[in-house]
Design an enzyme around this catalytic site. Structure first.
Site, PDB file in Angstrom:
ATOM      1  N   GLU A   1       0.804  -1.231   0.000  1.00 17.36           N
ATOM      2  CA  GLU A   1       0.000   0.000   0.000  1.00 17.36           C
ATOM      3  C   GLU A   1       0.832   1.274   0.000  1.00 17.36           C
ATOM      4  OE1 GLU A   1      -2.901   0.170   3.157  1.00 17.36           O
ATOM      5  OE2 GLU A   1      -3.612   2.152   2.582  1.00 17.36           O
TER       6      GLU A   1
ATOM      7  N   LYS B   1      -2.716  -2.030  -2.995  1.00 14.94           N
ATOM      8  CA  LYS B   1      -3.742  -1.136  -2.439  1.00 14.94           C
ATOM      9  C   LYS B   1      -3.289   0.298  -2.660  1.00 14.94           C
ATOM     10  CE  LYS B   1      -6.246  -0.079   1.843  1.00 14.94           C
ATOM     11  NZ  LYS B   1      -6.976  -0.675   2.968  1.00 14.94           N
TER      12      LYS B   1
HETATM   13  P1  13P Z   1      -9.234   4.382   4.121  1.00 12.28           P
HETATM   14  O1  13P Z   1     -10.072   3.637   3.100  1.00 12.28           O
HETATM   15  O2  13P Z   1     -10.028   4.946   5.251  1.00 12.28           O
HETATM   16  O3  13P Z   1      -8.292   5.342   3.485  1.00 12.28           O
HETATM   17  O4  13P Z   1      -8.325   3.260   4.825  1.00 12.28           O
HETATM   18  C1  13P Z   1      -7.170   2.890   4.194  1.00 12.28           C
HETATM   19  C2  13P Z   1      -6.451   1.825   4.890  1.00 12.28           C
HETATM   20  O5  13P Z   1      -5.284   1.662   4.647  1.00 12.28           O
HETATM   21  C3  13P Z   1      -7.141   0.951   5.838  1.00 12.28           C
HETATM   22  O6  13P Z   1      -6.539  -0.325   5.817  1.00 12.28           O
END
Ligand code: 13P
Length: 340
Positions: free
Chosen positions: A183, A225
């Site tokens: 991510e 992600k």
């Molecule tokens: P959000 O969708 O609130 O940005 O959350 C991102 C996240 O990394 C949660 O695992």
């Protein structure tokens, strides 16, 4: 050898594919104790272990949650908690066909002499932590690295650090049988336009995939992600969902290998409706897409749930209905079938 043994490849690949099965996405509820504390405070509740448990119990006991939710991301404490009747959350999730995963990144700390940029900690002892969560029933993990857009940032230092940290994390996860969700989060903060976000996102993703290759990460057993490519929150020029979708898919096509089975977006501060509408537009773009494109939302699946629950048991059913409303909308959006 530069590849995991076949049985491990198969395990990682089938978990990653199950998480991005058609019409499904991820419910991210991995807020830290500090993070959920702010949400509890907003509904007038104390930040106690029991209140954090009550809230997550509400989510996990939602009937038919698995219709559009394949997996959920947990914070450490949640892995060990139980429902009121003593059922471990992990057993409940498994029974309901929802794959549990774990947030592995720890605190963000400043990068030395940078302009308010950070690195994420947690690589020390990571293999042991992975082994413990695997033993508890987790099958995947996530690690978030935020990148801020400013006049001279993200710096080369921050981009390379993000790529190296994510690649090292991903390799350790796979060595322990966990699918890593990678991510890199280019933040919404700032007044930059969509073009600048697209360029930064492409640069960050290109660096991340070079590093994953350097660390022998088996891409078929990973998920990405990322942020969607949008203008910054403070930008005066707004873009249509179609423009956002084209910029996002273009950036991903230029940088994410086709071997990656799926891309599950973070919501990053978009409203619930924006996150759904953009995901839907992304799945309607007239560009070839070799990966599943779905959701891994935290805030955009929970904002209405918090508002409706308001910390009170008598609102549980109504709050669960809000959760189902959002998961259904996003389950349609990840197939390009959402109709507002
Ligand atoms: P959000 O969708 O609130 O940005 O959350 C991102 C996240 O990394 C949660 O695992």
């Amino acid at each position: 050898f530069s590849y995991p043994e076949p049985a491990l490849q198969q395990e990682l690949r089938s978990t990653a594919e199950a998480i991005v099965a058609p019409g499904k996405g991820i419910l991210a509820v991995d807020e830290t104790n500090e993070g959920i504390g702010k949400l509890l405070a907003a509904v007038g509740s104390q930040n106690t272990e029991n209140n954090r448990r009550r809230y997550r119990q509400l989510l996990f006991t939602t009937e038919n949650l698995s219709e559009h939710v394949s997996a959920t991301i947990l914070f450490d404490e949640t892995v060990y908690q139980k429902t009121d009747d003593g059922t471990p959350f992990m057993d409940l999730l498994k029974k309901n066909n929802i794959i549990p995963g774990i947030k592995l990144d720890l605190d963000a700390v400043p990068l030395f002499l940078s302009q308010d940029e950070v690195t994420t900690q947690g690589l020390d002892n990571l293999a042991n932590r992975c082994a413990e969560y695997k033993k508890q029933g987790c099958r995947f993990a996530k690690w978030r690295c935020p990148l801020r857009i400013g006049e001279n940032v993200p710096s080369v230092q921050a981009i390379n650090d993000t790529a190296q940290v994510l690649a090292r994390y991903a390799a350790v996860c796979q060595s322990q049988g966990l699918v890593p969700i990678v991510e890199p989060d280019v933040l919404l903060d700032g007044d930059h336009d969509i073009v600048r976000n697209q360029k930064v996102t492409e640069t960050a993703l290109a660096a991340v995939y070079k590093a994953l290759n350097d660390h022998h990460v088996f891409l078929e057993g990973t998920l990405l992600k990322p942020n969607m490519v949008t203008p910054g929150h403070g930008c005066s020029k707004k873009n249509t969902p179609q423009e956002i979708a084209v910029a996002t898919v273009t950036a991903l096509r230029r940088t994410v290998p086709a071997a990656v089975p799926g891309i599950a977006f973070l919501s990053g501060g978009l409203t619930e409706e924006e996150a759904t509408v953009y995901l839907n537009a992304i799945n309607q773009v007239n560009l070839k897409r070799p990966w599943a494109l779905t959701f891994s939302y935290g805030r955009a699946l929970q904002a209405s749930v918090w508002k409706t629950w308001a910390g009170k048991d008598e609102n549980t059913k109504a709050a669960q209905a809000e959760l189902l409303k959002r998961t259904k909308a996003n389950g349609l959006a990840c197939q390009g079938k959402y109709q507002g």
